[in-house]
Scaffold this active site. Structure first.
Site, PDB file in Angstrom:
ATOM      1  N   THR A 198       0.428  -1.112  -0.048  1.00 61.71           N
ATOM      2  CA  THR A 198      -0.285   0.417   0.053  1.00 61.71           C
ATOM      3  C   THR A 198       1.031   1.196   0.143  1.00 61.71           C
ATOM      4  O   THR A 198       0.428   2.365  -0.887  1.00 61.71           O
ATOM      5  CB  THR A 198      -0.758   0.344   1.833  1.00 61.71           C
ATOM      6  OG1 THR A 198      -1.326  -1.273   1.006  1.00 61.71           O
ATOM      7  CG2 THR A 198      -1.735   1.023   1.335  1.00 61.71           C
ATOM      8  N   VAL A 199       1.564   1.033   1.212  1.00 63.09           N
ATOM      9  CA  VAL A 199       2.391   2.835   1.381  1.00 63.09           C
ATOM     10  C   VAL A 199       3.918   2.224   0.258  1.00 63.09           C
ATOM     11  O   VAL A 199       3.833   3.633  -0.350  1.00 63.09           O
ATOM     12  CB  VAL A 199       3.002   2.931   2.379  1.00 63.09           C
ATOM     13  CG1 VAL A 199       4.005   4.004   2.992  1.00 63.09           C
ATOM     14  CG2 VAL A 199       1.749   3.112   3.925  1.00 63.09           C
TER      15      VAL A 199
ATOM     16  N   ARG B  18       3.744  -8.629  -8.906  1.00 62.35           N
ATOM     17  CA  ARG B  18       2.528  -7.238  -8.791  1.00 62.35           C
ATOM     18  C   ARG B  18       3.476  -6.279  -8.885  1.00 62.35           C
ATOM     19  O   ARG B  18       3.761  -5.014  -9.273  1.00 62.35           O
ATOM     20  CB  ARG B  18       2.120  -7.718  -7.548  1.00 62.35           C
ATOM     21  CG  ARG B  18       0.931  -6.770  -7.194  1.00 62.35           C
ATOM     22  CD  ARG B  18       0.685  -6.655  -5.327  1.00 62.35           C
ATOM     23  NE  ARG B  18       1.717  -6.335  -4.931  1.00 62.35           N
ATOM     24  CZ  ARG B  18       1.947  -7.298  -3.571  1.00 62.35           C
ATOM     25  NH1 ARG B  18       0.747  -8.107  -3.245  1.00 62.35           N
ATOM     26  NH2 ARG B  18       3.002  -7.140  -2.342  1.00 62.35           N
TER      27      ARG B  18
ATOM     28  N   LYS C 208       2.738   4.715  18.656  1.00 59.44           N
ATOM     29  CA  LYS C 208       2.285   6.157  17.970  1.00 59.44           C
ATOM     30  C   LYS C 208       2.808   7.292  18.729  1.00 59.44           C
ATOM     31  O   LYS C 208       3.397   8.418  18.720  1.00 59.44           O
ATOM     32  CB  LYS C 208       1.352   6.943  17.270  1.00 59.44           C
ATOM     33  CG  LYS C 208       1.606   5.658  15.603  1.00 59.44           C
ATOM     34  CD  LYS C 208      -0.049   6.394  15.449  1.00 59.44           C
ATOM     35  CE  LYS C 208       0.334   5.054  13.696  1.00 59.44           C
ATOM     36  NZ  LYS C 208      -1.698   4.737  13.431  1.00 59.44           N
TER      37      LYS C 208
ATOM     38  N   GLY D 233     -12.864  -2.484   4.415  1.00 63.59           N
ATOM     39  CA  GLY D 233     -11.748  -2.071   4.217  1.00 63.59           C
ATOM     40  C   GLY D 233     -10.439  -1.511   5.333  1.00 63.59           C
ATOM     41  O   GLY D 233      -9.914  -1.287   4.988  1.00 63.59           O
TER      42      GLY D 233
ATOM     43  N   ALA E 240      12.585  -3.701  -3.209  1.00 65.11           N
ATOM     44  CA  ALA E 240      12.334  -5.234  -2.993  1.00 65.11           C
ATOM     45  C   ALA E 240      10.911  -6.274  -3.049  1.00 65.11           C
ATOM     46  O   ALA E 240      10.250  -4.979  -2.138  1.00 65.11           O
ATOM     47  CB  ALA E 240      13.595  -5.842  -2.166  1.00 65.11           C
TER      48      ALA E 240
ATOM     49  N   ALA F 184      14.158  19.741  -3.562  1.00 66.10           N
ATOM     50  CA  ALA F 184      14.897  19.305  -2.925  1.00 66.10           C
ATOM     51  C   ALA F 184      16.692  19.586  -3.232  1.00 66.10           C
ATOM     52  O   ALA F 184      17.467  19.155  -2.579  1.00 66.10           O
ATOM     53  CB  ALA F 184      15.190  17.434  -3.260  1.00 66.10           C
TER      54      ALA F 184
ATOM     55  N   GLY G 281      -3.725   5.213   4.293  1.00 65.85           N
ATOM     56  CA  GLY G 281      -3.760   5.413   2.764  1.00 65.85           C
ATOM     57  C   GLY G 281      -2.439   5.821   2.583  1.00 65.85           C
ATOM     58  O   GLY G 281      -1.505   6.310   2.620  1.00 65.85           O
TER      59      GLY G 281
ATOM     60  N   LYS H  89       5.648   2.170  12.764  1.00 67.84           N
ATOM     61  CA  LYS H  89       5.625   2.829  13.609  1.00 67.84           C
ATOM     62  C   LYS H  89       5.839   1.717  15.142  1.00 67.84           C
ATOM     63  O   LYS H  89       6.726   1.814  16.623  1.00 67.84           O
ATOM     64  CB  LYS H  89       4.527   3.394  14.541  1.00 67.84           C
ATOM     65  CG  LYS H  89       3.402   2.323  13.928  1.00 67.84           C
ATOM     66  CD  LYS H  89       2.761   2.687  12.794  1.00 67.84           C
ATOM     67  CE  LYS H  89       1.629   1.747  12.792  1.00 67.84           C
ATOM     68  NZ  LYS H  89       0.854   1.962  11.175  1.00 67.84           N
TER      69      LYS H  89
HETATM   70  P1  NDP Z   1       1.431  -3.925   3.247  1.00 66.74           P
HETATM   71  O1  NDP Z   1       1.335  -5.152   3.754  1.00 66.74           O
HETATM   72  O2  NDP Z   1       0.225  -3.081   2.476  1.00 66.74           O
HETATM   73  O3  NDP Z   1       3.222  -3.877   2.125  1.00 66.74           O
HETATM   74  C1  NDP Z   1       4.032  -4.149   2.641  1.00 66.74           C
HETATM   75  C2  NDP Z   1       4.727  -5.065   1.525  1.00 66.74           C
HETATM   76  O4  NDP Z   1       6.070  -5.769   1.499  1.00 66.74           O
HETATM   77  C3  NDP Z   1       3.841  -6.191   0.728  1.00 66.74           C
HETATM   78  O5  NDP Z   1       4.689  -5.593  -0.165  1.00 66.74           O
HETATM   79  C4  NDP Z   1       4.645  -7.133   1.035  1.00 66.74           C
HETATM   80  O6  NDP Z   1       4.567  -8.303   0.530  1.00 66.74           O
HETATM   81  C5  NDP Z   1       6.074  -6.867   1.086  1.00 66.74           C
HETATM   82  N1  NDP Z   1       6.655  -7.896   2.089  1.00 66.74           N
HETATM   83  C6  NDP Z   1       6.797  -8.387   3.153  1.00 66.74           C
HETATM   84  N2  NDP Z   1       7.881  -9.040   3.514  1.00 66.74           N
HETATM   85  C7  NDP Z   1       8.814  -9.282   2.367  1.00 66.74           C
HETATM   86  C8  NDP Z   1      10.448  -8.631   2.415  1.00 66.74           C
HETATM   87  N3  NDP Z   1      11.257 -10.279   3.396  1.00 66.74           N
HETATM   88  N4  NDP Z   1      10.987  -8.509   1.216  1.00 66.74           N
HETATM   89  C9  NDP Z   1      10.373  -7.575   1.082  1.00 66.74           C
HETATM   90  N5  NDP Z   1       9.072  -6.911   0.887  1.00 66.74           N
HETATM   91  C10 NDP Z   1       8.573  -7.692   1.524  1.00 66.74           C
HETATM   92  O7  NDP Z   1       1.936  -3.230   4.090  1.00 66.74           O
HETATM   93  P2  NDP Z   1       1.547  -0.921   4.208  1.00 66.74           P
HETATM   94  O8  NDP Z   1       2.307  -0.718   3.371  1.00 66.74           O
HETATM   95  O9  NDP Z   1       0.559  -1.306   4.246  1.00 66.74           O
HETATM   96  O10 NDP Z   1       2.555  -1.225   5.273  1.00 66.74           O
HETATM   97  C11 NDP Z   1       3.755  -0.904   5.536  1.00 66.74           C
HETATM   98  C12 NDP Z   1       4.678  -0.460   6.552  1.00 66.74           C
HETATM   99  O11 NDP Z   1       3.961   1.215   6.388  1.00 66.74           O
HETATM  100  C13 NDP Z   1       4.186  -0.697   7.486  1.00 66.74           C
HETATM  101  O12 NDP Z   1       4.816  -0.445   8.566  1.00 66.74           O
HETATM  102  C14 NDP Z   1       2.808  -0.053   8.065  1.00 66.74           C
HETATM  103  O13 NDP Z   1       2.394   0.259   9.409  1.00 66.74           O
HETATM  104  C15 NDP Z   1       3.075   1.545   7.672  1.00 66.74           C
HETATM  105  N6  NDP Z   1       1.776   2.020   7.806  1.00 66.74           N
HETATM  106  C16 NDP Z   1       1.162   1.510   6.745  1.00 66.74           C
HETATM  107  C17 NDP Z   1       0.225   2.941   6.458  1.00 66.74           C
HETATM  108  C18 NDP Z   1      -0.633   2.601   5.322  1.00 66.74           C
HETATM  109  O14 NDP Z   1      -2.314   3.764   5.352  1.00 66.74           O
HETATM  110  N7  NDP Z   1      -1.747   1.074   5.373  1.00 66.74           N
HETATM  111  C19 NDP Z   1      -0.582   4.024   7.867  1.00 66.74           C
HETATM  112  C20 NDP Z   1       1.313   4.542   8.165  1.00 66.74           C
HETATM  113  C21 NDP Z   1       2.006   3.562   7.906  1.00 66.74           C
HETATM  114  P3  NDP Z   1       3.563  -9.788   0.021  1.00 66.74           P
HETATM  115  O15 NDP Z   1       2.125  -9.081   0.270  1.00 66.74           O
HETATM  116  O16 NDP Z   1       3.783 -10.471  -0.956  1.00 66.74           O
HETATM  117  O17 NDP Z   1       3.901 -10.450   1.720  1.00 66.74           O
HETATM  118  N1  HSE Z   2      -3.603   1.037  10.961  1.00 71.50           N
HETATM  119  C1  HSE Z   2      -3.682   2.997  11.241  1.00 71.50           C
HETATM  120  C2  HSE Z   2      -4.922   3.328  11.585  1.00 71.50           C
HETATM  121  C3  HSE Z   2      -2.763   2.282   9.923  1.00 71.50           C
HETATM  122  O1  HSE Z   2      -6.136   2.949  11.505  1.00 71.50           O
HETATM  123  O2  HSE Z   2      -4.875   4.354  11.838  1.00 71.50           O
HETATM  124  C4  HSE Z   2      -2.724   3.881   9.918  1.00 71.50           C
HETATM  125  O3  HSE Z   2      -0.536   4.038  11.222  1.00 71.50           O
END
Ligand code: NDP
Ligand code: HSE
Length: 444
Positions: free
Chosen positions: A13-14, A49, A205, A187, A43, A33, A302, A105
């Site tokens: 997602t991020v 994907r 946080k 969701g 990676a 910048a 998001g 976090k």
């Molecule tokens: P996702 O699960 O959407 O993305 C994580 C990605 O990392 C997946 O594509 C996953 O692959 C991949 N992954 C897992 N293990 C490995 C590895 N060993 N090597 C390389 N890639 C790997 O998570 P988010 O993007 O939602 O969140 C990422 C971070 O951001 C987290 O720490 C979350 O707490 C933080 N965050 C997220 C927010 C949000 O809105 N989503 C908001 C603020 C913070 P696969 O799917 O195949 O396992």
């Molecule tokens: N699960 C968290 C929330 C995502 O609902 O705010 C952002 O850190």
């Protein structure tokens, strides 16, 4: 100047938001910048994907360590999440002399001390704007914009999932379980929402905020954490009748003997701006001695809102990459050699030492003298009453009911004192069910 070379670990997602926003706004970002920011490698476990997101614009690998081993990569962006492989990869990236940006976090709240120490020794930056309140630049505001202030307190709605659930419970008069299922269907809440609904995510946080606000080490293990699972529609309704809304707040506050660090449902006066933050939005109020109260509001999660914060960190790094580490903004706002000293002076207080006010709901038999007995016990404990609400027994328990709810709002007292008197009240024969106690924050 050569673009700074970035390796992205995890393009979910991020990660995908980060890639897309950097692509879309690259000209503007380069002008800010002073050099380009190029995601050279990505990676992810799912390489197909990942390729569908980045096309041929970056090299995609399945093993994150290939990125860390590449001497051309200047910055590693960790967007995998969790404490496991993410921790190992962040420490390895630091050891390899790379700057790190992370939105994780959980990792920083639990292992931050080790990670920031390793980064300081290596002279690299660990940046984490996205880890707290997603797209809201609260870390930068606290660390830089408010640097003149002695921060008095910070209180925030820093978990969108729980704020969505509480908003729906209030709007529709529904109970927690019903709204949680709806949040999962839409969701908002994850299949395993434990960290959100039990307050753990907000506590991660709040822990980071407390370190930056007060110059203390990151101490998640000392945080008091209480989620929203026990809240009932009745309490939300009664709070409303008394002029309050219930929010899950992350609070960190300077007190006489130390620092309060706590996450729990709180009554907030309905007239405060933060009480009117609805749905999945986040908001943080910071009170500084010079500036007074300041409020920061926006999307706490998001793909692109969080990417906005990740890229802000990348821009900072692009600007400061070649600077002497001693001239950079310290990651935790205070110079690292002062953290231990301040931490010694400012312990995180146990919950019994916290001073706040309370909403108490007591199910009682509707008979003479019950209210007098309860208010008498509160008076003996030196607890002053702010307001009392008693509903008609018929309204609470149905026609002919002999039970009713007594709702009492108190003024400030020490939590240990409140615990003791509530235990006494609970023992009264006229008290018919476990007492509900919710803390109340006036935030004035
Ligand atoms: P996702 O699960 O959407 O993305 C994580 C990605 O990392 C997946 O594509 C996953 O692959 C991949 N992954 C897992 N293990 C490995 C590895 N060993 N090597 C390389 N890639 C790997 O998570 P988010 O993007 O939602 O969140 C990422 C971070 O951001 C987290 O720490 C979350 O707490 C933080 N965050 C997220 C927010 C949000 O809105 N989503 C908001 C603020 C913070 P696969 O799917 O195949 O396992
Ligand atoms: N699960 C968290 C929330 C995502 O609902 O705010 C952002 O850190």
């Amino acid at each position: 100047m050569k673009p700074i070379q970035v390796g992205l670990l995890g393009i979910g997602t991020v990660g995908s938001g980060t890639f897309n926003v950097l692509e879309r706004n690259q000209d503007e970002i380069r002008r800010r910048a002073g050099r380009g920011i190029e995601i050279a490698m990505v990676a992810d476990l799912d390489t197909a994907r990942a390729k569908s997101v980045v096309g041929d614009k970056a090299k995609v690998v399945g093993d994150a360590r290939e990125i860390i081993a590449n001497p051309d990569i200047d910055v590693v962006v960790e967007l995998i999440g969790g404490y496991g492989i993410a921790k190992a990869l962040v420490l390895e990236a630091i050891a390899a002399g790379k700057h790190v940006v992370t939105a994780n976090k959980a990792l920083l709240a639990v292992h931050g001390t080790e990670i920031f120490k390793a980064a300081a020794e290596k002279g690299v930056i660990v940046a984490f704007e996205a880890a707290v309140a997603g797209g809201i630049p609260i870390i930068k505001a606290l660390r830089e914009g408010l640097t003149a202030n002695e921060i008095q307190w910070v209180a925030g709605i820093i978990n969108g999932t729980t704020n969505f659930i509480l908003s729906e419970m209030r709007d529709k008069g529904l109970d927690f379980d019903v709204v949680l299922k709806e949040a999962q269907r839409l969701g908002y809440a994850e299949a395993d929402p434990t960290f959100d609904i039990e307050g753990v995510d907000a506590a991660h946080k709040a822990t980071l905020i407390s370190a930056i606000a007060f110059g203390i080490p990151v101490q998640f293990d000392k945080a008091y954490v209480e989620g929203i699972t026990k809240l009932s529609a009745a309490d939300i309704r009664y709070a409303e009748q008394l002029g309050y809304r219930i929010k899950l707040l992350g609070i960190t506050k300077r007190a006489d003997k130390g620092i309060e660090l706590r996450v729990h449902p709180s009554l907030v006066p309905a007239k405060r701006l933060i009480a009117n933050v609805e749905g999945a939005m986040n908001a943080v109020v910071v009170y500084g001695d010079a500036v007074g109260a300041t409020l920061y509001y926006g999307k706490g999660a998001g793909s692109e809102p969080t990417a906005s914060a990740v890229i802000a960190d990348l821009v900072d790094i692009a600007r400061l990459h070649d600077a002497d580490p001693a001239h950079r903004v310290p990651p935790l706002a205070f110079q690292s050699h002062t953290l231990g000293a301040a931490g010694k002076d400012l312990p995180v207080l146990p919950m019994g030492e916290v001073v706040t006010s309370y909403y108490v709901r007591i199910r009682v038999s509707d008979e003479a003298g019950v209210l007098a007995k309860i208010t008498g016990l509160l008076a003996e404990a030196g607890i002053s009453i702010d307001a009392v609400l008693q509903r008609e027994a018929d309204e609470v328990g149905g026609e002919g009911s002999t039970q009713t709810d007594l709702i009492i709002l108190t003024h400030d007292t020490r939590e240990g004192n409140m615990d003791a008197v509530l235990a006494q009240i609970q023992g009264l024969p006229t008290v018919l069910a476990p007492i509900t106690r919710i803390r109340k924050e006036e935030l004035n």
